[in-house]
Motif scaffolding. Structure first.
Motif, PDB file in Angstrom:
ATOM      1  N   ASP A 106      13.022 -13.160  10.368  1.00 28.95           N
ATOM      2  CA  ASP A 106      12.519 -12.826  11.522  1.00 28.95           C
ATOM      3  C   ASP A 106      10.714 -12.682  11.590  1.00 28.95           C
ATOM      4  OD1 ASP A 106      11.733 -11.134  13.894  1.00 28.95           O
ATOM      5  OD2 ASP A 106      13.017  -9.487  13.405  1.00 28.95           O
ATOM      6  N   PRO A 107      10.375 -13.155  12.702  1.00 26.81           N
ATOM      7  CA  PRO A 107       8.885 -13.373  12.434  1.00 26.81           C
ATOM      8  C   PRO A 107       8.354 -11.791  12.877  1.00 26.81           C
ATOM      9  CG  PRO A 107       9.738 -14.467  14.308  1.00 26.81           C
ATOM     10  CD  PRO A 107      10.652 -14.094  13.458  1.00 26.81           C
ATOM     11  N   ALA A 108       8.818 -10.999  13.385  1.00 26.47           N
ATOM     12  CA  ALA A 108       8.399  -9.843  13.865  1.00 26.47           C
ATOM     13  C   ALA A 108       8.088  -8.837  13.007  1.00 26.47           C
ATOM     14  CB  ALA A 108       9.382  -9.171  14.932  1.00 26.47           C
ATOM     15  N   VAL A 109       8.540  -8.969  11.668  1.00 25.10           N
ATOM     16  CA  VAL A 109       8.694  -8.135  10.630  1.00 25.10           C
ATOM     17  C   VAL A 109       7.123  -7.840  10.353  1.00 25.10           C
ATOM     18  CG1 VAL A 109       8.936  -7.677   7.961  1.00 25.10           C
ATOM     19  CG2 VAL A 109      10.498  -8.786   9.252  1.00 25.10           C
ATOM     20  N   GLU A 110       6.691  -6.597  10.300  1.00 25.32           N
ATOM     21  CA  GLU A 110       5.329  -6.047  10.369  1.00 25.32           C
ATOM     22  C   GLU A 110       4.607  -6.429   8.823  1.00 25.32           C
ATOM     23  OE1 GLU A 110       4.848  -2.165  11.205  1.00 25.32           O
ATOM     24  OE2 GLU A 110       5.275  -2.192  13.221  1.00 25.32           O
ATOM     25  N   GLU A 111       3.571  -6.711   8.643  1.00 27.14           N
ATOM     26  CA  GLU A 111       2.821  -7.179   7.548  1.00 27.14           C
ATOM     27  C   GLU A 111       3.024  -5.992   6.500  1.00 27.14           C
ATOM     28  OE1 GLU A 111      -0.900  -8.800   7.763  1.00 27.14           O
ATOM     29  OE2 GLU A 111      -0.313 -10.319   9.188  1.00 27.14           O
ATOM     30  N   ALA A 112       2.828  -4.734   6.914  1.00 25.81           N
ATOM     31  CA  ALA A 112       2.822  -3.848   5.867  1.00 25.81           C
ATOM     32  C   ALA A 112       4.079  -3.654   5.107  1.00 25.81           C
ATOM     33  CB  ALA A 112       2.282  -2.337   6.401  1.00 25.81           C
ATOM     34  N   VAL A 113       5.344  -3.731   6.067  1.00 26.09           N
ATOM     35  CA  VAL A 113       6.524  -3.862   5.578  1.00 26.09           C
ATOM     36  C   VAL A 113       6.820  -4.906   4.505  1.00 26.09           C
ATOM     37  CG1 VAL A 113       8.979  -3.776   6.198  1.00 26.09           C
ATOM     38  CG2 VAL A 113       7.515  -2.650   7.631  1.00 26.09           C
ATOM     39  N   MET A 114       6.389  -5.988   4.730  1.00 27.98           N
ATOM     40  CA  MET A 114       6.735  -7.242   3.957  1.00 27.98           C
ATOM     41  C   MET A 114       5.749  -6.887   2.909  1.00 27.98           C
ATOM     42  SD  MET A 114       8.112 -10.213   3.867  1.00 27.98           S
ATOM     43  CE  MET A 114       8.375 -10.471   5.632  1.00 27.98           C
ATOM     44  N   ALA A 115       4.468  -6.453   2.776  1.00 30.88           N
ATOM     45  CA  ALA A 115       3.725  -6.306   1.619  1.00 30.88           C
ATOM     46  C   ALA A 115       4.443  -5.348   0.563  1.00 30.88           C
ATOM     47  CB  ALA A 115       2.380  -6.031   2.025  1.00 30.88           C
ATOM     48  N   ALA A 116       4.907  -4.114   1.271  1.00 29.61           N
ATOM     49  CA  ALA A 116       5.726  -3.320   0.115  1.00 29.61           C
ATOM     50  C   ALA A 116       6.920  -4.032  -0.389  1.00 29.61           C
ATOM     51  CB  ALA A 116       6.143  -2.148   0.935  1.00 29.61           C
ATOM     52  N   GLU A 117       7.402  -4.794   0.290  1.00 27.97           N
ATOM     53  CA  GLU A 117       8.642  -5.415  -0.379  1.00 27.97           C
ATOM     54  C   GLU A 117       8.301  -6.375  -1.354  1.00 27.97           C
ATOM     55  OE1 GLU A 117      12.386  -5.709  -1.502  1.00 27.97           O
ATOM     56  OE2 GLU A 117      11.825  -4.524   0.493  1.00 27.97           O
ATOM     57  N   VAL A 118       7.163  -7.302  -1.123  1.00 28.20           N
ATOM     58  CA  VAL A 118       6.557  -8.185  -2.014  1.00 28.20           C
ATOM     59  C   VAL A 118       5.985  -7.555  -3.418  1.00 28.20           C
ATOM     60  CG1 VAL A 118       4.674  -9.727  -2.348  1.00 28.20           C
ATOM     61  CG2 VAL A 118       5.944  -9.778  -0.330  1.00 28.20           C
ATOM     62  N   ARG A 119       5.384  -6.387  -3.080  1.00 23.55           N
ATOM     63  CA  ARG A 119       5.003  -5.568  -4.246  1.00 23.55           C
ATOM     64  C   ARG A 119       6.066  -5.139  -5.184  1.00 23.55           C
ATOM     65  NH1 ARG A 119       0.454  -3.204  -6.775  1.00 23.55           N
ATOM     66  NH2 ARG A 119       1.289  -2.298  -8.327  1.00 23.55           N
ATOM     67  N   GLU A 120       7.323  -4.687  -4.557  1.00 22.32           N
ATOM     68  CA  GLU A 120       8.376  -4.371  -5.344  1.00 22.32           C
ATOM     69  C   GLU A 120       9.155  -5.588  -6.146  1.00 22.32           C
ATOM     70  OE1 GLU A 120      13.157  -3.209  -4.220  1.00 22.32           O
ATOM     71  OE2 GLU A 120      11.638  -2.216  -3.302  1.00 22.32           O
ATOM     72  N   ILE A 121       9.142  -6.690  -5.386  1.00 24.33           N
ATOM     73  CA  ILE A 121       9.755  -7.708  -6.156  1.00 24.33           C
ATOM     74  C   ILE A 121       8.806  -8.070  -7.360  1.00 24.33           C
ATOM     75  CG2 ILE A 121      10.151 -10.385  -5.906  1.00 24.33           C
ATOM     76  CD1 ILE A 121      11.123  -9.811  -3.034  1.00 24.33           C
ATOM     77  N   ALA A 122       7.330  -8.234  -6.897  1.00 22.15           N
ATOM     78  CA  ALA A 122       6.283  -8.686  -8.020  1.00 22.15           C
ATOM     79  C   ALA A 122       6.396  -7.818  -9.082  1.00 22.15           C
ATOM     80  CB  ALA A 122       5.072  -8.621  -7.337  1.00 22.15           C
ATOM     81  N   ASP A 123       6.602  -6.384  -8.926  1.00 19.06           N
ATOM     82  CA  ASP A 123       6.786  -5.486 -10.137  1.00 19.06           C
ATOM     83  C   ASP A 123       8.283  -5.752 -10.994  1.00 19.06           C
ATOM     84  OD1 ASP A 123       4.537  -4.276  -9.214  1.00 19.06           O
ATOM     85  OD2 ASP A 123       5.490  -2.477  -8.282  1.00 19.06           O
ATOM     86  N   ARG A 124       9.133  -6.243 -10.372  1.00 18.53           N
ATOM     87  CA  ARG A 124      10.354  -6.283 -11.037  1.00 18.53           C
ATOM     88  C   ARG A 124      10.080  -7.801 -11.761  1.00 18.53           C
ATOM     89  NH1 ARG A 124      15.093  -5.350  -8.782  1.00 18.53           N
ATOM     90  NH2 ARG A 124      16.235  -6.533 -10.470  1.00 18.53           N
ATOM     91  N   ALA A 125       9.238  -8.642 -11.147  1.00 21.54           N
ATOM     92  CA  ALA A 125       9.180 -10.000 -12.073  1.00 21.54           C
ATOM     93  C   ALA A 125       8.075  -9.614 -13.147  1.00 21.54           C
ATOM     94  CB  ALA A 125       8.507 -11.002 -10.970  1.00 21.54           C
ATOM     95  N   ALA A 126       7.231  -8.895 -12.881  1.00 27.23           N
ATOM     96  CA  ALA A 126       6.386  -8.518 -14.096  1.00 27.23           C
ATOM     97  C   ALA A 126       7.052  -7.748 -15.272  1.00 27.23           C
ATOM     98  CB  ALA A 126       5.126  -7.545 -13.721  1.00 27.23           C
ATOM     99  N   GLN A 127       7.870  -6.811 -14.742  1.00 26.49           N
ATOM    100  CA  GLN A 127       8.869  -6.236 -15.887  1.00 26.49           C
ATOM    101  C   GLN A 127       9.483  -7.115 -16.655  1.00 26.49           C
ATOM    102  OE1 GLN A 127      10.896  -3.124 -13.803  1.00 26.49           O
ATOM    103  NE2 GLN A 127       9.224  -2.234 -13.179  1.00 26.49           N
ATOM    104  N   ALA A 128       9.946  -8.482 -15.879  1.00 22.68           N
ATOM    105  CA  ALA A 128      10.693  -9.304 -16.729  1.00 22.68           C
ATOM    106  C   ALA A 128       9.951 -10.540 -17.244  1.00 22.68           C
ATOM    107  CB  ALA A 128      11.571 -10.074 -15.756  1.00 22.68           C
ATOM    108  N   GLY A 129       8.570 -10.200 -17.214  1.00 19.71           N
ATOM    109  CA  GLY A 129       7.650 -11.137 -17.796  1.00 19.71           C
ATOM    110  C   GLY A 129       7.374 -12.486 -17.299  1.00 19.71           C
ATOM    111  N   THR A 130       7.647 -12.585 -15.762  1.00 22.53           N
ATOM    112  CA  THR A 130       7.222 -13.559 -14.987  1.00 22.53           C
ATOM    113  C   THR A 130       6.250 -13.133 -13.631  1.00 22.53           C
ATOM    114  OG1 THR A 130       8.301 -15.708 -14.112  1.00 22.53           O
ATOM    115  CG2 THR A 130       9.432 -13.545 -13.737  1.00 22.53           C
ATOM    116  N   ARG A 131       6.481 -14.162 -12.757  1.00 22.73           N
ATOM    117  CA  ARG A 131       5.571 -13.804 -11.509  1.00 22.73           C
ATOM    118  C   ARG A 131       6.231 -14.472 -10.479  1.00 22.73           C
ATOM    119  NH1 ARG A 131       0.681 -18.202 -12.370  1.00 22.73           N
ATOM    120  NH2 ARG A 131       1.883 -19.848 -12.192  1.00 22.73           N
TER     121      ARG A 131
END
Length: 265
Positions: A106-131
């Protein structure tokens, strides 16, 4: 600058088969779908066969149907995997990056909402040793390079960056000038293909129309030069989706020759 053979060039190939084709035609690296990994695990000896090709896996491509506003139907279990599954594939295959896309989102998702989810995924990736790399696609909440860069910046994770696809950039009206201000570390991965400027009113069909690098009339070379200036060690993934089946070796041989010629020029 290294190159990689992306799974979409021969979508019917299995993991080991894709690596074998890449090795035969001079690609030192491949990008793979999570499903290819999970299918390969059912076969005995696949790790040894994969290692025997000498080809590395750079990107697992990727996680879809997960970001806010995603179309859950795009992430059916047969074709795609959960975040846990994608991270498992990325780590087990020794890939450096898990690609994440807002495919059919959905193109209407707000950037702040998307950024928060990206941060969560990135944190999970970092914990696993990747990006992770965020791939922008026109018509989604990450429609272009500028938006993807803003969202990654707002996410604020060193484990997140952008995947730049020449096709998506050009289809969204992007130009070479958009890459002028890139800073080191912003673009983690890249995918390239040739493109013909569509006729007025021509309807776009997803995952069709891509050409070998150097074919078509789009300024792909200009984009690659700009990417090279910003990230000299960036691996260029050849992504030329096709519905063609059969004679995989012939197809990859053609794409490999076209890529060498394109980069040589």
């Amino acid at each position: 600058m290294g190159t990689a053979l992306c799974w979409g060039c021969v979508p019917e190939a299995g993991l080991v088969e894709l690596a074998t084709l890449a090795a035969r035609h001079g690609f030192p690296e491949i990008s793979v779908r999570p499903a290819q990994y999970f299918r390969a695990r059912r076969e005995s000896g696949w790790r040894e066969q994969l290692a025997g090709t000498g080809v590395s896996i750079g990107v697992v491509d990727g996680l879809v149907g997960y970001l806010p506003g995603s179309d859950g139907a795009a992430a059916d279990a047969e074709r795609h995997a959960s975040l846990d599954g994608c991270l498992e594939a990325t780590v087990d295959l020794g890939a450096r990056t898990l690609n994440v896309a807002h495919y059919l989102g959905d193109p209407a998702v707000e950037e702040a909402v998307m950024a928060a989810e990206v941060r969560e995924i990135a944190d999970r990736a970092a914990q696993a040793g990747t990006r992770i790399s965020m791939e922008f696609l026109p018509g989604t909440a990450l429609p272009d390079l500028a938006t993807a860069l803003r969202i990654v910046e707002r996410a604020g994770s060193p484990a997140a960056g952008v995947l730049f696809d020449t096709w998506h950039h050009l289809r969204g009206g992007g130009t070479g000038a958009d890459l002028a201000g890139l800073e080191p570390g912003q673009i983690l991965e890249a995918q390239i293909s040739g493109r013909r400027t569509p006729a007025p009113g021509e309807v776009y069909a997803p995952m069709t129309g891509r050409l070998a690098p150097g074919d078509g009339d789009a300024p792909v070379a200009e984009l690659v030069r700009a990417l090279r200036a910003a990230e000299p060690d960036l691996v260029l993934g050849l992504e030329v989706f096709t519905a063609e089946r059969g004679e995989m070796d012939r197809r990859v041989a053609h794409l490999a020759a076209a890529t060498r010629k394109f980069l040589g020029e």
